[in-house]
Design a protein around this motif. Structure first.
Motif, PDB file in Angstrom:
ATOM      1  N   GLU A 353       0.798  -1.141  -0.004  1.00 36.15           N
ATOM      2  CA  GLU A 353       0.190   0.071   0.049  1.00 36.15           C
ATOM      3  C   GLU A 353       0.870   1.352  -0.144  1.00 36.15           C
ATOM      4  O   GLU A 353       0.326   2.348  -0.540  1.00 36.15           O
ATOM      5  N   VAL A 354       2.015   1.324   0.567  1.00 30.51           N
ATOM      6  CA  VAL A 354       2.904   2.419   0.748  1.00 30.51           C
ATOM      7  C   VAL A 354       3.370   2.683  -0.713  1.00 30.51           C
ATOM      8  O   VAL A 354       3.301   3.909  -1.227  1.00 30.51           O
ATOM      9  N   LEU A 355       3.683   1.577  -1.404  1.00 34.03           N
ATOM     10  CA  LEU A 355       4.372   1.911  -2.914  1.00 34.03           C
ATOM     11  C   LEU A 355       2.866   2.287  -3.703  1.00 34.03           C
ATOM     12  O   LEU A 355       3.175   3.220  -4.575  1.00 34.03           O
ATOM     13  N   ALA A 356       2.044   1.620  -3.520  1.00 36.41           N
ATOM     14  CA  ALA A 356       0.735   1.895  -4.221  1.00 36.41           C
ATOM     15  C   ALA A 356       0.343   3.493  -4.262  1.00 36.41           C
ATOM     16  O   ALA A 356       0.247   4.382  -5.138  1.00 36.41           O
ATOM     17  N   THR A 357       0.225   3.938  -2.827  1.00 38.40           N
ATOM     18  CA  THR A 357       0.071   5.120  -2.296  1.00 38.40           C
ATOM     19  C   THR A 357       1.168   6.377  -3.195  1.00 38.40           C
ATOM     20  O   THR A 357       0.899   7.363  -3.663  1.00 38.40           O
ATOM     21  N   GLN A 358       2.433   5.873  -3.066  1.00 39.94           N
ATOM     22  CA  GLN A 358       3.662   6.562  -3.712  1.00 39.94           C
ATOM     23  C   GLN A 358       3.330   6.650  -5.089  1.00 39.94           C
ATOM     24  O   GLN A 358       3.730   7.887  -5.589  1.00 39.94           O
ATOM     25  N   HIS A 359       2.970   5.591  -5.465  1.00 38.35           N
ATOM     26  CA  HIS A 359       2.935   5.623  -7.070  1.00 38.35           C
ATOM     27  C   HIS A 359       1.730   6.499  -7.439  1.00 38.35           C
ATOM     28  O   HIS A 359       1.921   7.321  -8.646  1.00 38.35           O
ATOM     29  N   ALA A 360       0.674   6.648  -6.792  1.00 36.88           N
ATOM     30  CA  ALA A 360      -0.638   7.398  -7.176  1.00 36.88           C
ATOM     31  C   ALA A 360       0.053   9.034  -6.994  1.00 36.88           C
ATOM     32  O   ALA A 360      -0.469   9.690  -8.060  1.00 36.88           O
ATOM     33  N   ARG A 361       0.618   9.173  -6.021  1.00 36.59           N
ATOM     34  CA  ARG A 361       1.106  10.752  -5.777  1.00 36.59           C
ATOM     35  C   ARG A 361       1.984  11.188  -6.760  1.00 36.59           C
ATOM     36  O   ARG A 361       1.979  12.326  -7.375  1.00 36.59           O
ATOM     37  N   SER A 362       2.967  10.104  -7.098  1.00 31.97           N
ATOM     38  CA  SER A 362       4.278  10.606  -7.923  1.00 31.97           C
ATOM     39  C   SER A 362       3.421  10.858  -9.391  1.00 31.97           C
ATOM     40  O   SER A 362       3.852  11.710 -10.081  1.00 31.97           O
ATOM     41  N   LEU A 363       2.754   9.938  -9.871  1.00 29.85           N
ATOM     42  CA  LEU A 363       1.968  10.083 -11.088  1.00 29.85           C
ATOM     43  C   LEU A 363       1.207  11.169 -11.262  1.00 29.85           C
ATOM     44  O   LEU A 363       1.295  11.852 -12.217  1.00 29.85           O
ATOM     45  N   ARG A 364       0.463  11.325 -10.179  1.00 22.49           N
ATOM     46  CA  ARG A 364      -0.410  12.681 -10.347  1.00 22.49           C
ATOM     47  C   ARG A 364       0.318  13.844 -10.373  1.00 22.49           C
ATOM     48  O   ARG A 364       0.160  14.961 -11.174  1.00 22.49           O
ATOM     49  N   ALA A 365       1.460  13.891  -9.681  1.00 24.14           N
ATOM     50  CA  ALA A 365       2.576  15.044  -9.765  1.00 24.14           C
ATOM     51  C   ALA A 365       3.072  15.337 -11.100  1.00 24.14           C
ATOM     52  O   ALA A 365       3.381  16.218 -11.566  1.00 24.14           O
TER      53      ALA A 365
END
Length: 752
Positions: A353-365
Motif C-alpha cells: 500500500e505504501v508503494l501504491a500510494t507513492q505511485h499514485a502521488r508521484s504519477l499525479r504530480a
C-alpha cells in the motif's frame, strides 16, 4: 516386456505402485526412470585422485579398521574416533554420541558412510555421518540375495535398513559390489532402497526405447541415445557413464522447456490484443512536451521498443529491467498514456500500500492537470488516476470502483485489491506489474483476464534487480527484454560498506555519527530493520537462514535512537502494521523533510522516492536477500548528493553470509547481483507456482551452468516449431515434453 508408457501397477504390483504415486506422483515406467539418483555411493576409489572440497557431500563404502571412545579436550563428554579403510586411503570419522554407535560401528565391519567433508589442519574427515552396516555375503554361496534378520543404519541411510526389514525383503549384495551405487530422493514411506529395486526390476523388462531426437542433433551435440542414457543414469559403471547420461538427459529437459516456450510464443502471437499506436497530439505527446528534463538516450530507446509492441494487434509481454533510479516509472507512464490515447485503461499493480500510494502521488504530480479530468482547470486531454487499496475507507473505495468501471480513470493503481472479484474495468488494455517478484503468476493472470472478451491486455513487468525466476525465464527466452542501465544526469553511484558489529562496535557508533553529520547538513536518513517487533517478522522479510542470531526490531531501534543515541533529532517509525492513514502521514512527513531519520522495515523497499535522503543503515543486513539489499539502498542518493549504504551484521568475517554482503557492497550493477542471487537461491520452480528458489522443476539442468545447452535447445525448438508448432508431426517430441512437464505446469506456463 515393458514400454515407457506402461503403468507401474502392472509391473510392480498395486502396493508398491500406489506408494510411488503418493510419494512422488510416479505412475508410469517413464516417471520412474526419470526419477534420477541424486548422488552415488562409491567404494572410495575416486578419493585417491584428490581431496574432496570442503562442504561436499560424499558417500563411500569402507571397512572399519579402528573405533575408540576418547574424551573431548575442550569440553565434557566423549566421542567415538573411527578410521575407515578405502581402496586408496584412510578416512577419519567422528561420532559425538559414542554410547549409541560404539556397539554397531566396530573394527572389521563393512559399512556405507554418507556425510559432509570438513577440514581441520589440512586433513579432511566426516563428522557424525549417516551409516549403513553391510552384511557379509555367505561364503560359497552364488546367490547374491542375502536374507538378514536386521540391518543397522542411521541418518539418511537408515531408510535402506528399514526397507530391508520388510517381509520377504532380501539384500542383493551384488548392488554393493558395484563401483557406483545409486541413491535416490526418497521419503520414509518410499526408501531409496525400494526405488533402486523397482528401477532394476523395470529395466530388466524394458523394451528398447525409441529416440525422439533426430540423429543429426545427437551427432552435433555428441549425445548418446535415450535408451542408453536411461539405463546408465541408474546403473553406471564409471563416472563417465554418469556424465554421458546426464548430458543427454539434461538436453532433453532443455528441449522440453524450449518446445513449450516456443509453442507458447506461437500461441501468444495468435492472440488478439488492443492496437494502441501513438496518437499525435494526444496526452502522451503533451506529457512529454511538459517534462522539465530530457529523457536519457536509454529511456528513449526503450520507450520506442514498448511503443512498437503496443502498436501491434498481439499482446506485448516485456520485461523492463533497469538499475535502481534509472527511470523505469516514467517510461512505463509514457507507455500507459499511449494506451489511454487509444481509448483503453491501464492497471498498475504494486506490492504494498505504501508503494501504491507513492505511485499514485508521484504519477499525479508528474501529470499535473493531465490527471484531473472532470475537474476545473483540467487539460482537455486529461485522464484520471485512481488508487485502490484494501484498507481504503468504504466511501473512497466505492468512488474509485466507480471511476474504474465507468472508464473515467485511465490509469488504475492498486495492490492485490485490483485482483478482487468486485473490481471491473471498463476497457482494460495494459497491465503494468511493478517489482513482479512480489506477486505470484496466478495473481497476475487474474488481472490480465479482466480485459474484454476476446482480447488479451499488453503486459509490462518492471524490476530493478531481476530475481532468480525472472532471470530464469529470461535465459529461457520467454520474455522480450528492455534494459535501462543509464542513470539520469547528476546522479552519483551509491557507496556501500559492510560493518561487522560484533568485531567493530566502534564502526556502528561511527554509522550513527555519520547520520548526524548528514542531518546537520540538511539531509535525511533511513534505518532499516528486518522485523517489526513483538516477535513478529518484518514486511516481506527475506531471510536466508532461520538459524541466525536474534535480530533487532524496528521498534527497539526506534526507541534506542530516539531515546538515547539521537534524542535531539526527529526520528520516525514506519512499518506494515501501522494503520494506513498513519503510514501515509509518516511518509508525507518524511518526504516533506519533517522527519530526519526514518526507522522502518522493508515497506520502503521499492518505489519510495525522497531525493533528500542520502544515507541508509541496514541493521542485521544478513537477514535480507541480495535483491532486497539492492532495492533498499536504491532509496538513497536519488538527488544531487552522494548516497551511502551501511550494511551492519553480527556475522563474522569469513562466514558465507558476510561474503554475500561484501559482494553486494562491491557493485551497484543490479544484473551482476541478480546472477549472484540466482546462484545463491537456485532457479525456483521454473514451471510451477513456487518462486522462492526452494523447489525446482529442473532435475539436471542449471540455468547458470548450462546456458550453452539451453541455447542449443532453443535453436532446435525454433527449427521444429516453425513448421509444426503443435508438434503434430513429431509425436516423440510431444511425448518428451509431457514426460518432462506435467499438465499443470504446462498450463501454468501458458498463463505467465
Amino acid at each position: 516386456m515393458a514400454t515407457l508408457a506402461d503403468r507401474l501397477d502392472h509391473l510392480l504390483g498395486h502396493k508398491t505402485a500406489d506408494a510411488l504415486d503418493t510419494a512422488f506422483d510416479i505412475r508410469t515406467v517413464e516417471d520412474l526412470l526419470r526419477h534420477y539418483p541424486h548422488r552415488y555411493a562409491s567404494q572410495g576409489r575416486e578419493l585417491a585422485e584428490k581431496d574432496p572440497p570442503e562442504g561436499e557431500h560424499i558417500t563411500i563404502i569402507a571397512r572399519v579398521t579402528s573405533a575408540a571412545v576418547v574424551k573431548m579436550k575442550n569440553r565434557p563428554g566423549s566421542m567415538l574416533k573411527v578410521v575407515l579403510a578405502t581402496d586408496t586411503q584412510n578416512v577419519d570419522v567422528t561420532f559425538f554420541s559414542p554410547q549409541k554407535v560404539k556397539h554397531v560401528i566396530k573394527p572389521g565391519v563393512r559399512a556405507m558412510f554418507s556425510g559432509t567433508v570438513k577440514y581441520f589442519r589440512s586433513k579432511w574427515s566426516l563428522t557424525h555421518p549417516s551409516y549403513l552396516i553391510l552384511p557379509e555375503p555367505r561364503a560359497g554361496s552364488e546367490d547374491p540375495v542375502v536374507n538378514v534378520g536386521r540391518i543397522r543404519g542411521a541418518g539418511d541411510l537408515a531408510g535402506i535398513a528399514r526397507a530391508a526389514q520388510e517381509p520377504g525383503a532380501g539384500v542383493d549384495m551384488s548392488v554393493f559390489e558395484r563401483a557406483l551405487i545409486p541413491l535416490y530422493p526418497a521419503t520414509r514411506e518410499v526408501e531409496s532402497w525400494t526405488i533402486m529395486k523397482c528401477v532394476r526390476q523395470v529395466l530388466d523388462q524394458l523394451d528398447h526405447v525409441d529416440d525422439p531426437l533426430p540423429e543429426r542433433i545427437r551427432q552435433e551435440r555428441s549425445l548418446i541415445g535415450l535408451d542408453e542414457a536411461l539405463r546408465l543414469v541408474h546403473l553406471p559403471d564409471t563416472r563417465e557413464d554418469i556424465e554421458n547420461a546426464h548430458d543427454r538427459l539434461r538436453f532433453d529437459e532443455a528441449a522440453a522447456l524450449q518446445l513449450v516456450l516456443a509453442r507458447r510464443r506461437h500461441d501468444n502471437a495468435e492472440r488478439a490484443a488492443p492496437e494502441c499506436p501513438p496518437a499525435p497530439g494526444g496526452i502522451a505527446d503533451e506529457f512529454e512536451r511538459r517534462l522539465p528534463f530530457q529523457l536519457t538516450d536509454g529511456q528513449h530507446a526503450v520507450a520506442e521498443e514498448i511503443s512498437a509492441d503496443l502498436s501491434r494487434p498481439h499482446p506485448m509481454s516485456r520485461l523492463l529491467q533497469g538499475e535502481v533510479g534509472s527511470g523505469k516509472t516514467i517510461v512505463a507512464l509514457r507507455a500507459m498514456l499511449q494506451v489511454v490515447d487509444a481509448g483503453y485503461q491501464c492497471a498498475l499493480l504494486a506490492p504494498t500500500e505504501v508503494l501504491a500510494t507513492q505511485h499514485a502521488r508521484s504519477l499525479r504530480a508528474m501529470l499535473g492537470s493531465l490527471a484531473t479530468a472532470g475537474e476545473l482547470g483540467a487539460d482537455e486531454k486529461a485522464t484520471r488516476v485512481a488508487l485502490l487499496t484494501g484498507s481504503m475507507p468504504v466511501a473512497a473505495k466505492r468512488a474509485a470502483l466507480l471511476e474504474v468501471v465507468s472508464g473515467d480513470a485511465g490509469i488504475v493503481i492498486g495492490t492485490h485489491a485490483l485482483i478482487q472479484d468486485n473490481v471491473e474495468f471498463f476497457n482494460l488494455g495494459m497491465v503494468v506489474v511493478d517489482e513482479q517478484h512480489r506477486f505470484g503468476v496466478e495473481q497476475r493472470d487474474r488481472l490480465r483476464s479482466r480485459a474484454r472478451e476476446g482480447l488479451s491486455p499488453h503486459l509490462l513487468v518492471m524490476t530493478a534487480t531481476p530475481i532468480p525466476r525472472t532471470i530464469a525465464m529470461t535465459v529461457l527466452g520467454d520474455l522480450d527484454v528492455s534494459t535501462l542501465r543509464q542513470l539520469p544526469k547528476g546522479r552519483s553511484p551509491i557507496k556501500s560498506s559492510v560493518v561487522p558489529a560484533s568485531q567493530k562496535p566502534q564502526w556502528v557508533a561511527r554509522a550513527w555519527e555519520r547520520i548526524r553529520e548528514d542531518v546537520a547538513e540538511g539531509r535525511q536518513a533511513y534505518v532499516v530493520c528486518s522485523r517489526i517487533g513483538d516477535g513478529e517478522k518484518g514486511d516481506g522479510e527475506d531471510s536466508l537462514d532461520d538459524k541466525q542470531p536474534d535480530t533487532k526490531s524496528a521498534v527497539e531501534v526506534f526507541e534506542e535512537l530516539s531515546g538515547t543515541i539521537m534524542p535531539d533529532l526527529r526520528v520516525g517509525l514506519l512499518h506494515g502494521r501501522l494503520p494506513t492513514d498513519e503510514k501515509d502521514a509518516v511518509m508525507r512527513d518524511f518526504t516533506a523533510g519533517d522527519i530526519d531519520v526514518l526507522v522502518c522495515t522493508t515497506v520502503v523497499e521499492v518505489g519510495v522516492d525522497v531525493p533528500n535522503a542520502t544515507i541508509m543503515v541496514i541493521v542485521d543486513a544478513d537477514r535480507f536477500g541480495v535483491s532486497q539489499l539492492h532495492q533498499l539502498r536504491g532509496r538513497v542518493g536519488r538527488g544531487a548528493h552522494q548516497g551511502l549504504c551501511i550494511l551492519v551484521t553480527e556475522m563474522n568475517p569469513g562466514a558465507p553470509a558476510f561474503g554475500r554482503l561484501q559482494n553486494v557492497a562491491s557493485t551497484n550493477d543490479g544484473f551482476e547481483l541478480a546472477q549472484l542471487d540466482l546462484a545463491t537461491r537456485r532457479e525456483g520452480d521454473i514451471l510451477g507456482a513456487a518462486q522462492s528458489g526452494t523447489t525446482s522443476t529442473l532435475r539436471l539442468l542449471s540455468l547458470l551452468g548450462h546456458e550453452d545447452v539451453i541455447a542449443a535447445a532453443a535453436d532446435f525448438a525454433r527449427s521444429v516449431t516453425a513448421d509444426d508448432p503443435r508438434l503434430e508431426n513429431h509425436p516423440g517430441l510431444s511425448a518428451m515434453v509431457t514426460s518432462a512437464l506435467d499438465a499443470d505446469r504446462i498450463q501454468f506456463l501458458e498463463k505467465t
